[in-house]
Design a protein around this motif. Structure first.
Motif, PDB file in Angstrom:
ATOM      1  N   LEU A 138       0.820  -1.210   0.000  1.00 28.42           N
ATOM      2  CA  LEU A 138       0.000   0.000   0.000  1.00 28.42           C
ATOM      3  C   LEU A 138       0.855   1.261   0.000  1.00 28.42           C
ATOM      4  O   LEU A 138       0.427   2.305  -0.465  1.00 28.42           O
ATOM      5  CB  LEU A 138      -0.942   0.019   1.207  1.00 28.42           C
ATOM      6  N   THR A 139       2.061   1.170   0.535  1.00 24.54           N
ATOM      7  CA  THR A 139       2.946   2.331   0.539  1.00 24.54           C
ATOM      8  C   THR A 139       3.649   2.510  -0.797  1.00 24.54           C
ATOM      9  O   THR A 139       4.302   3.527  -1.020  1.00 24.54           O
ATOM     10  CB  THR A 139       4.022   2.192   1.643  1.00 24.54           C
ATOM     11  N   GLU A 140       3.531   1.505  -1.682  1.00 28.05           N
ATOM     12  CA  GLU A 140       4.276   1.540  -2.936  1.00 28.05           C
ATOM     13  C   GLU A 140       3.379   1.430  -4.159  1.00 28.05           C
ATOM     14  O   GLU A 140       3.841   1.115  -5.258  1.00 28.05           O
ATOM     15  CB  GLU A 140       5.302   0.397  -2.945  1.00 28.05           C
ATOM     16  N   THR A 141       2.088   1.665  -3.984  1.00 28.34           N
ATOM     17  CA  THR A 141       1.150   1.610  -5.097  1.00 28.34           C
ATOM     18  C   THR A 141       0.230   2.815  -5.042  1.00 28.34           C
ATOM     19  O   THR A 141       0.156   3.511  -4.029  1.00 28.34           O
ATOM     20  CB  THR A 141       0.301   0.318  -5.052  1.00 28.34           C
ATOM     21  N   ALA A 142      -0.490   3.023  -6.126  1.00 33.10           N
ATOM     22  CA  ALA A 142      -1.402   4.167  -6.199  1.00 33.10           C
ATOM     23  C   ALA A 142      -2.529   3.845  -7.166  1.00 33.10           C
ATOM     24  O   ALA A 142      -2.480   2.858  -7.912  1.00 33.10           O
ATOM     25  CB  ALA A 142      -0.655   5.424  -6.652  1.00 33.10           C
ATOM     26  N   GLY A 143      -3.561   4.674  -7.137  1.00 35.41           N
ATOM     27  CA  GLY A 143      -4.669   4.543  -8.075  1.00 35.41           C
ATOM     28  C   GLY A 143      -5.349   3.195  -8.011  1.00 35.41           C
ATOM     29  O   GLY A 143      -5.608   2.646  -6.947  1.00 35.41           O
ATOM     30  N   ARG A 144      -5.642   2.636  -9.192  1.00 36.67           N
ATOM     31  CA  ARG A 144      -6.381   1.377  -9.262  1.00 36.67           C
ATOM     32  C   ARG A 144      -5.578   0.213  -8.688  1.00 36.67           C
ATOM     33  O   ARG A 144      -6.149  -0.713  -8.105  1.00 36.67           O
ATOM     34  CB  ARG A 144      -6.756   1.087 -10.714  1.00 36.67           C
ATOM     35  N   THR A 145      -4.268   0.261  -8.867  1.00 40.59           N
ATOM     36  CA  THR A 145      -3.447  -0.818  -8.310  1.00 40.59           C
ATOM     37  C   THR A 145      -3.527  -0.812  -6.795  1.00 40.59           C
ATOM     38  O   THR A 145      -3.664  -1.858  -6.160  1.00 40.59           O
ATOM     39  CB  THR A 145      -1.983  -0.647  -8.757  1.00 40.59           C
ATOM     40  N   ARG A 146      -3.454   0.360  -6.194  1.00 43.58           N
ATOM     41  CA  ARG A 146      -3.563   0.446  -4.737  1.00 43.58           C
ATOM     42  C   ARG A 146      -4.938  -0.019  -4.268  1.00 43.58           C
ATOM     43  O   ARG A 146      -5.062  -0.686  -3.244  1.00 43.58           O
ATOM     44  CB  ARG A 146      -3.300   1.876  -4.285  1.00 43.58           C
ATOM     45  N   GLN A 147      -5.960   0.326  -5.024  1.00 41.49           N
ATOM     46  CA  GLN A 147      -7.311  -0.102  -4.655  1.00 41.49           C
ATOM     47  C   GLN A 147      -7.433  -1.621  -4.709  1.00 41.49           C
ATOM     48  O   GLN A 147      -8.061  -2.237  -3.837  1.00 41.49           O
ATOM     49  CB  GLN A 147      -8.329   0.541  -5.600  1.00 41.49           C
ATOM     50  N   ALA A 148      -6.812  -2.248  -5.720  1.00 41.36           N
ATOM     51  CA  ALA A 148      -6.845  -3.708  -5.829  1.00 41.36           C
ATOM     52  C   ALA A 148      -6.099  -4.349  -4.671  1.00 41.36           C
ATOM     53  O   ALA A 148      -6.557  -5.348  -4.092  1.00 41.36           O
ATOM     54  CB  ALA A 148      -6.240  -4.143  -7.159  1.00 41.36           C
ATOM     55  N   VAL A 149      -4.945  -3.793  -4.311  1.00 34.76           N
ATOM     56  CA  VAL A 149      -4.187  -4.328  -3.175  1.00 34.76           C
ATOM     57  C   VAL A 149      -4.987  -4.178  -1.883  1.00 34.76           C
ATOM     58  O   VAL A 149      -5.039  -5.089  -1.052  1.00 34.76           O
ATOM     59  CB  VAL A 149      -2.821  -3.628  -3.058  1.00 34.76           C
ATOM     60  N   ALA A 150      -5.619  -3.023  -1.719  1.00 34.31           N
ATOM     61  CA  ALA A 150      -6.407  -2.780  -0.505  1.00 34.31           C
ATOM     62  C   ALA A 150      -7.557  -3.771  -0.387  1.00 34.31           C
ATOM     63  O   ALA A 150      -7.870  -4.254   0.703  1.00 34.31           O
ATOM     64  CB  ALA A 150      -6.936  -1.351  -0.496  1.00 34.31           C
ATOM     65  N   SER A 151      -8.187  -4.100  -1.506  1.00 37.94           N
ATOM     66  CA  SER A 151      -9.292  -5.063  -1.481  1.00 37.94           C
ATOM     67  C   SER A 151      -8.800  -6.448  -1.050  1.00 37.94           C
ATOM     68  O   SER A 151      -9.403  -7.095  -0.183  1.00 37.94           O
ATOM     69  CB  SER A 151      -9.938  -5.139  -2.867  1.00 37.94           C
ATOM     70  N   SER A 152      -7.680  -6.896  -1.631  1.00 38.74           N
ATOM     71  CA  SER A 152      -7.117  -8.196  -1.244  1.00 38.74           C
ATOM     72  C   SER A 152      -6.618  -8.174   0.193  1.00 38.74           C
ATOM     73  O   SER A 152      -6.718  -9.173   0.913  1.00 38.74           O
ATOM     74  CB  SER A 152      -5.976  -8.573  -2.191  1.00 38.74           C
ATOM     75  N   LEU A 153      -6.087  -7.030   0.616  1.00 40.08           N
ATOM     76  CA  LEU A 153      -5.630  -6.913   2.001  1.00 40.08           C
ATOM     77  C   LEU A 153      -6.806  -7.023   2.961  1.00 40.08           C
ATOM     78  O   LEU A 153      -6.699  -7.668   4.014  1.00 40.08           O
ATOM     79  CB  LEU A 153      -4.905  -5.584   2.202  1.00 40.08           C
ATOM     80  N   SER A 154      -7.937  -6.420   2.608  1.00 41.71           N
ATOM     81  CA  SER A 154      -9.130  -6.530   3.453  1.00 41.71           C
ATOM     82  C   SER A 154      -9.568  -7.993   3.569  1.00 41.71           C
ATOM     83  O   SER A 154      -9.921  -8.464   4.654  1.00 41.71           O
ATOM     84  CB  SER A 154     -10.259  -5.684   2.869  1.00 41.71           C
TER      85      SER A 154
END
Length: 408
Positions: free
Chosen positions: A146-162
């Protein structure tokens, strides 16, 4: 005429954030594609302050890192925010800010999600003490990403992290029996769902959080969390199966508080939802509930309400409908059937079901299933001199079961 050269910094950040075309970024910002082309030229114009904020939020880098040069005497909106500090985030633990030193490629979202899916599948067969550290490590990796992504990629990581925090909390609550730690873990999952703007994951997390006070006898607190879960579910297209599960969660909390009539009404509502079937797709991560599991909830409530013939019928049907692969849930249903027979004054039948539950637990450990067996054994104290009860004790306290119970 288009200017020669390219603002490679902005272009690279755009692609890394998951916006693979100038048109995609333009749509996300609400501007024309011509504007994005100008920003990606060799001499990009300095954007309006509102667009500065949108660009830095979507792409996760400062204006200077994106290749823009402020006019003399001007300061970027990202610089102003850093100097002022972010004092508006309160309550939930903060998601780490993106590092300016590294940016991951867009493919990292799919790669991280693939591991999340594997852990979700392994939950049904791998010992919780073996799986939990791996899931926790994966969550820690997600926080780094999450500290190394942004935009849609960060949103995808956040969803998988949840999803990962949700699974870690399930392991803590249902398998490892550390409810307070599960509550904290699910809180982090709720924050990740917020970063992903995924209301259905938020609803699932909040409903799980209701189990903590619900199983602890704090019905008012559980009810507040369920109301919150239902509110989040209304913000998205929620499938009938998900809404029925919310009814089942609330029903279990009511059952544990002794309100079995209210619980049975909630389960009846869930059955009506499944019968109507709104045909909306069920998310892949929603793999812990089904129509047979709703029947299992119902049978347990009927048992606790003293409706023993109905509970026997409901639980037997649920057991027949559960796939053989759902060994964790089968151990719970077998334990409840044992409890029905014990309450009906049939200790031999109770022991037979309890031993079958232990057979399931020997293959796939589940603390909730073992709790059911132990409750049955406690109810059989008046019959403990019977051969069937002694046989149950031999199985309940054999080397394998005893070590497994203590080790897991």
């Amino acid at each position: 005429m288009p200017q020669s050269g390219t603002n490679i910094r902005l272009r690279s950040a755009r692609v890394a954030a998951g916006y693979h075309s100038q048109q995609a970024l333009a749509e996300a910002l609400g501007v024309g594609v011509r504007q994005v082309r100008r920003w990606e030229s060799s001499t990009p114009p300095w954007p309006h302050p509102d667009l500065q904020s949108a660009l830095t939020q979507l792409l996760g880098q400062s204006m200077e890192e994106l290749g823009f040069t402020p006019p003399p005497g001007r300061e970027s909106s990202s610089d102003r925010r850093r100097s002022a500090g972010d004092n508006n985030r309160r309550g939930l633990p903060a998601v780490p800010a993106r590092s300016a030193s590294a940016i991951q490629p867009a493919s990292v979202g799919d790669d991280f999600a693939a591991v999340t899916r594997a852990h979700r599948s392994l939950y049904w067969s791998v010992a919780p003490t073996a799986l939990y550290p791996t899931v926790l490590g994966h969550a820690e990796l997600g926080c780094v990403l999450l500290t190394e992504t942004a935009g849609r990629t960060r949103q995808a990581v956040a969803s998988s992290l949840s999803e990962t925090w949700l699974l870690a909390g399930r392991l803590q609550f249902f398998d490892l029996r550390v409810p307070d730690e599960a509550d904290e873990t699910w809180l982090r999952g709720l924050q990740a769902a917020r970063e992903a703007e995924n209301h259905l994951l938020g609803a699932a997390t909040l409903a799980h959080m209701a189990f903590v006070p619900g199983w602890g006898g704090r019905l008012d607190e559980a009810a507040q969390r369920i109301v919150a879960a239902r509110t989040y579910a209304r913000r998205d297209d929620s499938p009938a199966l998900f809404l029925a599960w919310l009814d089942a969660v609330e029903a279990e909390c009511e059952t544990r508080a002794g309100n079995t009539r209210t619980a049975l009404h909630l389960i009846s509502h869930g059955e009506s939802l499944l019968a109507a079937c709104n045909e909306l797709p069920v998310p892949d991560w929603f793999d812990w509930f089904s129509a047979p599991r709703l029947a299992a909830f119902k049978g347990n409530t009927q048992l606790r309400a003293g409706h023993l013939p109905q509970a026997r019928t409901t639980l037997s049907a649920a057991l027949d409908q559960l796939p053989d692969t759902e060994e964790k849930q089968r151990s719970v249903v077998l334990g409840d059937l044992a409890a029905v027979e014990a309450a009906s004054g049939a200790p031999e039948a109770a022991c037979q079901y309890a031993i079958k539950a232990l057979d399931q637990l020997k293959r796939t450990w589940y603390a909730t299933g073992m709790d059911r067996v132990r409750e049955v054994r406690q109810s059989l104290v008046p019959h403990q001199t019977l051969p069937c009860v002694r046989e149950l004790d031999e199985r309940l306290y054999d080397w394998s079961t005893t070590v497994s119970a203590l080790a897991r």
